[in-house]
Design a protein around this motif. Structure first.
Motif, short mmCIF file in Angstrom:
data_model
loop_
_atom_site.label_atom_id
_atom_site.label_comp_id
_atom_site.label_asym_id
_atom_site.label_seq_id
_atom_site.Cartn_x
_atom_site.Cartn_y
_atom_site.Cartn_z
N LEU A 22 21.55 9.20 -48.43
CA LEU A 22 20.87 8.62 -47.28
C LEU A 22 19.39 9.00 -47.26
O LEU A 22 18.63 8.48 -46.44
N ASP A 23 18.98 9.89 -48.16
CA ASP A 23 17.58 10.32 -48.20
C ASP A 23 16.66 9.11 -48.38
O ASP A 23 16.83 8.31 -49.30
N PHE B 24 20.70 13.30 -36.64
CA PHE B 24 20.01 12.91 -37.87
C PHE B 24 18.60 13.50 -37.90
O PHE B 24 18.15 14.00 -38.94
N ALA B 25 17.88 13.44 -36.78
CA ALA B 25 16.52 13.98 -36.73
C ALA B 25 16.51 15.47 -37.03
O ALA B 25 15.63 15.97 -37.73
N ASP B 26 17.51 16.21 -36.53
CA ASP B 26 17.58 17.65 -36.73
C ASP B 26 18.08 18.05 -38.12
O ASP B 26 17.60 19.01 -38.71
N HIS B 27 19.08 17.33 -38.63
CA HIS B 27 19.76 17.75 -39.85
C HIS B 27 19.39 16.95 -41.10
O HIS B 27 19.60 17.43 -42.21
N MET B 28 18.91 15.74 -40.92
CA MET B 28 18.54 14.90 -42.06
C MET B 28 17.23 14.15 -41.73
O MET B 28 17.23 12.94 -41.58
N PRO B 29 16.13 14.89 -41.62
CA PRO B 29 14.88 14.27 -41.19
C PRO B 29 14.34 13.21 -42.15
O PRO B 29 13.49 12.40 -41.75
#
Length: 94
Positions: A26-27, A52-57
C-alpha cells in the motif's frame, strides 16, 4: 379453505464475481474509504483513516461518502474510486 404463503420468499439469483487482485504493497497508494452512510459508520471510518495516518503515513486516504443512502447505488462514486484510487475500504454496515 385456507391459503398459506411461504414467508421465505424467493431469493434473487446471485452471480459470482472474482475479487480484485491483492496489491503487493500500500506504500505510495491511494486508498478510498467509502462511507455508505449506514447509521454512524462515518465515525468508525474516520477512525480507520486516522489509523492509516498514524501507522502507514505513506498511504494517501480519501474519505468519500456516497451521494445517496446505502440502499441506492452510486455509479459516480464507484467510477471515481476506480479512476483515482488503488484500493478501497467500503463501510457497508453490519
Amino acid at each position: 379453505m385456507l391459503t398459506v404463503l411461504n414467508p421465505e420468499g424467493y431469493p434473487p439469483k446471485v452471480s459470482h464475481k472474482q475479487m480484485a487482485p491483492r496489491l503487493d504493497t500500500l506504500d505510495g497508494k491511494t486508498v478510498y474509504i467509502v462511507d455508505c452512510r449506514f447509521d454512524d459508520s462515518d465515525i468508525f471510518l474516520k477512525q480507520v483513516q486516522a489509523w492509516f495516518a498514524d501507522h502507514m503515513p505513506s498511504v494517501k486516504t480519501v474519505f468519500k461518502p456516497i451521494n445517496s443512502v446505502y440502499t441506492q447505488d452510486d455509479p459516480a462514486t464507484w467510477e471515481e474510486v476506480k479512476a483515482k484510487g488503488d484500493a478501497a475500504i467500503i463501510g457497508a454496515g453490519h
